[in-house]
Structures are given as C-alpha cells and as structure tokens.
Design a protein around this motif. Sequence first.
Motif, mmCIF file in Angstrom:
data_model
loop_
_atom_site.group_PDB
_atom_site.id
_atom_site.type_symbol
_atom_site.label_atom_id
_atom_site.label_comp_id
_atom_site.label_asym_id
_atom_site.label_seq_id
_atom_site.Cartn_x
_atom_site.Cartn_y
_atom_site.Cartn_z
ATOM 1 N N ASN A 1 0.803 -1.220 0.000
ATOM 2 C CA ASN A 1 0.000 0.000 0.000
ATOM 3 C C ASN A 1 0.838 1.274 0.000
ATOM 4 N N LEU A 2 0.470 2.204 -0.864
ATOM 5 C CA LEU A 2 1.091 3.535 -0.839
ATOM 6 C C LEU A 2 0.532 4.362 0.309
ATOM 7 N N SER B 1 -2.464 -2.104 -4.806
ATOM 8 C CA SER B 1 -2.053 -1.088 -3.844
ATOM 9 C C SER B 1 -3.269 -0.277 -3.422
ATOM 10 N N GLY B 2 -3.153 0.369 -2.254
ATOM 11 C CA GLY B 2 -4.298 1.122 -1.759
ATOM 12 C C GLY B 2 -3.891 2.403 -1.063
ATOM 13 N N ILE B 3 -4.852 3.302 -0.974
ATOM 14 C CA ILE B 3 -4.654 4.538 -0.228
ATOM 15 C C ILE B 3 -5.858 4.779 0.678
ATOM 16 N N MET B 4 -5.629 5.591 1.704
ATOM 17 C CA MET B 4 -6.701 6.075 2.563
ATOM 18 C C MET B 4 -7.028 7.508 2.153
ATOM 19 N N VAL B 5 -8.275 7.882 2.275
ATOM 20 C CA VAL B 5 -8.654 9.278 2.046
ATOM 21 C C VAL B 5 -9.289 9.831 3.317
ATOM 22 N N GLY B 6 -9.366 11.155 3.397
ATOM 23 C CA GLY B 6 -9.858 11.798 4.603
ATOM 24 C C GLY B 6 -8.746 12.280 5.507
ATOM 25 N N LEU B 7 -7.518 12.311 4.973
ATOM 26 C CA LEU B 7 -6.355 12.757 5.740
ATOM 27 C C LEU B 7 -5.925 14.182 5.398
ATOM 28 N N GLY B 8 -6.644 14.795 4.445
ATOM 29 C CA GLY B 8 -6.277 16.145 4.028
ATOM 30 C C GLY B 8 -5.786 16.233 2.604
ATOM 31 N N LEU C 1 -6.624 -1.325 -7.476
ATOM 32 C CA LEU C 1 -6.568 -0.170 -6.580
ATOM 33 C C LEU C 1 -7.667 -0.258 -5.531
ATOM 34 N N THR C 2 -7.298 -0.031 -4.265
ATOM 35 C CA THR C 2 -8.294 0.082 -3.201
ATOM 36 C C THR C 2 -8.220 1.483 -2.588
ATOM 37 N N ILE C 3 -9.390 2.044 -2.297
ATOM 38 C CA ILE C 3 -9.483 3.350 -1.645
ATOM 39 C C ILE C 3 -10.503 3.239 -0.518
ATOM 40 N N GLY C 4 -10.096 3.606 0.692
ATOM 41 C CA GLY C 4 -10.998 3.544 1.837
ATOM 42 C C GLY C 4 -10.861 4.771 2.719
ATOM 43 N N GLN C 5 -11.817 4.945 3.604
ATOM 44 C CA GLN C 5 -11.817 6.072 4.537
ATOM 45 C C GLN C 5 -10.856 5.817 5.698
#
Length: 323
Positions: free
Chosen positions: A188-189, A226-233, A254-258
């Motif tokens: 994960n990035l 690979s995945g990233i989180m969002v909601g961090l700014g 690609l995975t994207i989660g909160q």
Amino acid sequence: MATLIDNLSEAAKARAARHPEKQKRPDSPIQRKPDWIRVRAPVGEVFSETKKLVKDNGLVTVCEEAGCPNIGECWSQKHATFMILGDTCTRACSFCNVKTGMPAPVDHDEARRIGEAVVTMGLEHVVITSVDRDDLDDGGAQHFEDVINAIRNASPKTTIEILTPDFLRKAGALEQVVDARADVFNHNLETVPRLYLSIRPGARYYHSLRLLERVKERDPSQFTKSGIMVGLGETKEEVMQVMDDMRSAGIDFLTIGQYLQPTRKHAPVDRFVTPEEFRAYETIARAKGFLMVSATPLTRSSYHAGDDFKRLRAAREAELAKA
C-alpha cells in the motif's frame, strides 16, 4: 467520578504501551462517524469459531491488531488476514494502530501453523500481511517465502495474496518474495506524497511505487495491488495523480478507503469522504485502466479479497481475449 478517571487512566496506559512514540503528541478529538460508516458489533457462532482458531494456533491477525471495522463481517464468513512476523512493528506511522517497538525473534513454526489454519478454515483465498521488520537483515523476506510454501504444501488450491512492507534498504528481499510466486502482490502507498512526512514518515513514496513496478518487471504474471486512505487532508487532484503513478507502475488493482482515527494520539481525520465521492473515484480509476477497483468508505486492503481476486482474474482474461 473516581471510577471514570481510573478507567480513563487505564485506557491511557494501554495506548502508551502500544504506542510509546506517540505519547508526546497532542490529543486530537475523535470525530463522530457518519451513518454510512457505522458497522455492527461482531457476534455469532462462526465469528467465535474463527476467533478461537486464531487464538488456539497462536496466530496474529491484522483484523484485531489494526482494529479493522470489518472484522465482524469477515470473521463471520471465516475470512481472516494473518499477520506474520509478530505483533510489533518497527515503524511509527501516525495512522496505524499496530503496536510499535522492538519485535520478538521470528517464530519459525508460524508458517506451519498458518498452513494448518488455512486447511481448517477451508480457505479458497488467503491474505498474508506483516509488520515492518527493519531489525531483520532481509526485512522478513525468508519468512514470507516460508509461509507461502507452507500454504502451498498444505492447501495447493488456495490462492495466496500477500501485503508486504516496503523492504527499504533490504537488498534482494523483494526478489526473494516475488520468486515465491504469490498470486497477488500487494503493497500500500497509503496516502499522497505530500502527506508522507506526517503520515508515513519511515517510508518513501517513490520507493514504494518503484517496488510495485519491480514486481511486474520480474514476474508480469503476478497481479499487483495497492491502496490509499482518504480523509487525511489530500485533494482530489492529488488522489488522481497517485492513480496515474500507479498505472505507470503497472498496478492492476486499486483500493481506496476512509481513514479512521484509532486513538486521540493518532493523526486526526480531516473529513469523512461521502459515498458519492468514493463512487466518483471508482469511475475515474476504471477509466484510467485498472483491472479492478474497490472504493468505498469501509474498503480495506483485504476486504472481500477472495471475491475480488476472482473478478480480477476474470478481468485479465477478458482483456487478453481482446488482444
């Protein structure tokens, strides 16, 4: 009042034991979750069976250690993500709830026990992740290989997905793990490059990106994820740039989660991204050419991993049929 203070004190002691490096950080209030991100408490007979199997075999799961919100759903379906190389990480990422400190020596019998657990649970697809082990010369590469081989020997038809650390400054480690030939290689990035210093200070964005590219160069048949989180700014434009970087590295999934804040000492949630925004991210990512995209508030790296692997394999077969 005294009882409440004592309980708060015990909670603070527990946090300090898991994350001693974060205790000088100022507290950040934990925001109330919106309705779309709430989950049911874990219950049920199958959940209890999974919990007992993990405990009886002396195994560690990222589901428990990272406080995953999907543990009730996944364990009730006998899906668990095994975390190898111990329960203590040598990094101190500001988003992660896994314990930080000096890990114990490698448990060389762990591979056998995981192989047996895969058979007992009847897993068609298994996800193996690990803590970072910067203390080891190979970053844990040999242990990853041993676990993959143990699963192959115990349950040859089970497909294997690995979620690895970055093997930073560990020469030859990546190649050893790639050559063990898991079906999916995930790393994960986590976030956009601008936020690495505050969110993932021990890692390097372009090293992680290049690691995934090197997997494809060495074995084009392995799926990369690979995945990233969002909601961090982060901004929408930064997320789309990460998508482009991933596609340039040949990443398939690609995975994207909160992002959800584990404790008051962890990085705060900047905002809760709406389901509509997640759907927009999925549409954009598919347009950019990913074979598989999972983008929802509760998406995590191994959430619905088995079903997603089947879809991923079908998407590749459909793409090859067009060629």
